[in-house]
Enzyme design. Structure first.
Site, PDB file in Angstrom:
ATOM      1  N   GLU A  31       3.641  -8.787  11.650  1.00 25.23           N
ATOM      2  CA  GLU A  31       3.159  -8.441  10.307  1.00 25.23           C
ATOM      3  C   GLU A  31       4.354  -8.152   9.401  1.00 25.23           C
ATOM      4  O   GLU A  31       4.383  -8.571   8.247  1.00 25.23           O
ATOM      5  CB  GLU A  31       2.240  -7.216  10.440  1.00 25.23           C
ATOM      6  CG  GLU A  31       1.526  -6.806   9.183  1.00 25.23           C
ATOM      7  CD  GLU A  31       0.671  -5.562   9.395  1.00 25.23           C
ATOM      8  OE1 GLU A  31       0.708  -4.980  10.512  1.00 25.23           O
ATOM      9  OE2 GLU A  31      -0.034  -5.160   8.450  1.00 25.23           O
TER      10      GLU A  31
ATOM     11  N   ASP B  25       0.766  -1.244   0.000  1.00 26.23           N
ATOM     12  CA  ASP B  25       0.000   0.000   0.000  1.00 26.23           C
ATOM     13  C   ASP B  25       0.798   1.297   0.000  1.00 26.23           C
ATOM     14  O   ASP B  25       0.401   2.278  -0.591  1.00 26.23           O
ATOM     15  CB  ASP B  25      -0.891   0.044   1.248  1.00 26.23           C
ATOM     16  CG  ASP B  25      -1.701  -1.205   1.443  1.00 26.23           C
ATOM     17  OD1 ASP B  25      -1.466  -2.201   0.744  1.00 26.23           O
ATOM     18  OD2 ASP B  25      -2.584  -1.173   2.303  1.00 26.23           O
TER      19      ASP B  25
HETATM   20  C1  9WN Z   1      -5.595  -2.154   3.277  1.00 20.87           C
HETATM   21  C2  9WN Z   1      -4.485  -7.076   5.413  1.00 20.87           C
HETATM   22  C3  9WN Z   1      -3.900  -6.020   4.504  1.00 20.87           C
HETATM   23  C4  9WN Z   1      -2.879  -6.594   3.509  1.00 20.87           C
HETATM   24  C5  9WN Z   1      -2.140  -5.502   2.777  1.00 20.87           C
HETATM   25  C6  9WN Z   1      -1.553  -4.542   3.800  1.00 20.87           C
HETATM   26  C7  9WN Z   1      -2.656  -3.973   4.685  1.00 20.87           C
HETATM   27  C8  9WN Z   1      -4.788  -2.690   4.448  1.00 20.87           C
HETATM   28  C9  9WN Z   1      -4.599  -1.588   5.467  1.00 20.87           C
HETATM   29  O1  9WN Z   1      -3.313  -5.033   5.350  1.00 20.87           O
HETATM   30  O2  9WN Z   1      -3.560  -3.195   3.906  1.00 20.87           O
HETATM   31  O3  9WN Z   1      -5.918  -3.176   2.388  1.00 20.87           O
HETATM   32  O4  9WN Z   1      -5.590  -1.231   6.135  1.00 20.87           O
HETATM   33  O5  9WN Z   1      -3.500  -1.054   5.596  1.00 20.87           O
HETATM   34  O6  9WN Z   1      -0.838  -3.534   3.181  1.00 20.87           O
HETATM   35  O7  9WN Z   1      -1.140  -6.055   1.968  1.00 20.87           O
HETATM   36  O8  9WN Z   1      -3.528  -7.401   2.595  1.00 20.87           O
HETATM   37  O9  9WN Z   1      -3.463  -7.795   6.021  1.00 20.87           O
END
Ligand code: 9WN
Length: 510
Positions: free
Chosen positions: A440, A194
């Site tokens: 994470e 992201d």
């Molecule tokens: C937005 C769930 C997700 C991962 C992504 C990570 C993070 C979300 C956030 O978490 O993104 O989709 O709220 O930051 O970047 O890779 O799938 O673990």
């Protein structure tokens, strides 16, 4: 819950895990998956991410297959039950039992069942309207291979195949925004990385949503230094709201953010090959008409997938390979320019079959060079260039190492015949998972943990690494190797603890 053991109380990882065995690590990883299971799917994290995420579920299923084949199959089935009529697989499937305030953007922001109606959003479940990388066919194939008997009995691949094929068609037919045969992402959340510095320039053109128009929930759970800035969040919100207000249509959408990402496209290629394997497996069922079978051959569907994978590979090389950088780069479709930032996404094509040998050799060199440092200054592969101007050891996708990305690269190393480098990376990942309580993401040099803990895919991929020998990653089936596991974990943990002891802040952050 078929064939699944009762939930045991979770035992948190110890601060010092020098003596951890593979058995203990496997137990702890299973406990995370048990706790994060909600009845039909698995949350990445109960606090920070309390719903089902698309590419998380694919990686989680890859680990769950070692615990329960049925549960792994259900993980993917639940996700694909929320597929839209146009084929897209939404990046979040919302759990209606979770309060709206638990995560932003919440279902009342996306309004999929109404705003997405024309694109075929389901009425019975609320989802987001954007997508994530297509790892699902690869995951489905690996899940099948873990227990083909149960898979065939449940008709797993036969039921999933048309959905997976429609998903890939959505990407290739609706998302070729550059017109050169590659998929574009239209929001920084779509490639899953992201907050990558690769998005800084294309994102800088987006007018951020007013700060008062939304409230972030992520900072209730995460440290602000580990998360994106408010300015970036304002831009994420603007892009998502504009797409929603356009009915999530792609054909005539302005898509001010449009990027061809090598990671997304590499995963699509790997999944096309997996879809070919799936089509081969179910060939007698997908070509029920013997006349048609005689005319086209029962393997026609599989051949189509392989041909599409080869076309995508050619486009990937033509559009995104940068020989000077020694890796693939992202292309900003709006400016037409390659983006000069080195993201780990540019190494992910190492998982692609049939990449030209000179490109593979260059990528392997870049992986161990000064920018990514594997085997040198980095224990795990960072998400972004160690020497890049935006490098940050802890901020979300701007440097830290992520387990799914490292799992893919470990697979790539084995695929290209580098078992020793793969084994070293595997040992480092196991050690990092053990010492960080399944973080994470981690500092790529010290393995100090960041973000949330007991994170779904970190635990799942730990299980997968523990279940594997160092053989090449075909349609792999567990063959044990427990003595080797134990030695690898112990060696990796000792090295991680030594590195942590040398580093400020230590390697066992909680
Ligand atoms: C937005 C769930 C997700 C991962 C992504 C990570 C993070 C979300 C956030 O978490 O993104 O989709 O709220 O930051 O970047 O890779 O799938 O673990």
């Amino acid at each position: 819950m078929e064939g699944f053991p009762p939930v045991q109380p979770y035992v948190p990882a110890q601060r010092s895990t020098v003596g951890v065995t593979a058995r203990e690590l496997r137990h702890a990883a299973r406990q995370v998956l048990l706790r994060n299971w909600t009845g039909a799917s698995t949350v990445p994290s109960h606090g920070l991410y309390p719903h089902q995420w698309s590419w998380d579920s694919a990686f989680i299923a890859i680990g769950l297959r070692h615990v329960s084949a049925v549960r792994a199959q259900r993980e993917l089935e639940t996700l694909l039950a929320a597929q839209w009529g146009d084929g897209r697989v939404p990046h979040i499937v919302f759990n209606p039992a979770v309060p709206l305030e638990a995560y932003f953007p919440s279902p009342d922001f996306w309004r999929s069942s109404t705003a997405g109606a024309a694109a075929g959003a389901p009425r019975s479940v609320e989802t987001s309207g954007i997508v994530q990388p297509p790892v699902h066919a690869l995951a489905a194939w690996l899940v099948h291979r873990a227990d083909p008997v149960t898979s065939r009995r449940r008709g797993f691949l036969r039921r999933l195949y048309p959905k997976l094929a429609a998903w890939h068609r959505y990407l290739t037919e609706h998302r070729d925004l550059g017109g050169h045969g590659l998929v574009s992402v239209v929001h920084p959340w779509e490639p899953g990385m992201d907050n990558s510095p690769c998005w800084d320039v294309p994102l800088s053109r987006i007018e951020p949503a007013a700060p008062a128009s939304f409230r972030r929930c992520d900072l209730d759970h995460g440290c602000p230094d580990d998360r994106p800035t408010d300015l970036d969040y304002g831009r994420y919100v603007r892009l998502a709201a504009d797409y929603r207000d356009h009915g999530y249509r792609d054909a005539d959408a302005p898509h001010p953010f449009a990027v061809e990402d090598p990671g997304v496209n590499a995963l699509l290629i790997a999944s096309e090959y997996a879809l070919a394997d799936i089509a081969d497996e179910i060939a007698p069922e997908v070509v029920p008409d013997p006349v048609a079978a005689a005319r086209t051959g029962p393997r026609a569907a599989a051949d189509d997938h392989r041909a599409r994978a080869r076309r995508l590979t050619a486009a990937l090389v033509a559009r995104l390979w940068d020989a000077g950088a020694g890796q693939f780069l992202c292309r900003d479709v709006r400016s037409g320019e390659l983006i000069g930032e080195r993201s780990v996404a540019g190494l992910l094509p190492l998982i692609v079959r049939g990449l030209p040998r000179d490109i593979v050799d260059t990528l392997l060199h870049t992986l161990g060079g000064t920018h990514f440092g594997l085997g040198g200054s980095a224990r795990l592969v960072p998400s972004y260039d160690l020497r890049g101007p935006a490098f940050d050891t802890r901020r979300y996708w701007r440097g830290p190492a992520w387990f799914n990305v490292n799992w893919l690269l470990e697979r790539g190393l084995r695929h290209h015949g580098h078992p020793k480098r793969a084994a070293a990376l595997r040992a480092a990942m196991l050690a990092a998972a053990a010492t960080s309580d399944f973080a994470e993401y981690v500092d790529p040099r010290t393995c100090a943990g960041h973000g949330t803990r007991q994170f779904g895919w970190t635990a799942a991929l730990t299980l997968d690494l523990l279940a594997r020998t160092t053989a090449r990653p075909a349609g792999e089936r567990n063959t044990g190797g427990r003595a080797g596991d134990r030695a690898a974990v112990r060696a990796g943990v000792r090295a991680a603890v030594r590195a942590g002891a040398r580093a400020p802040g230590g390697g066992t952050a909680h």
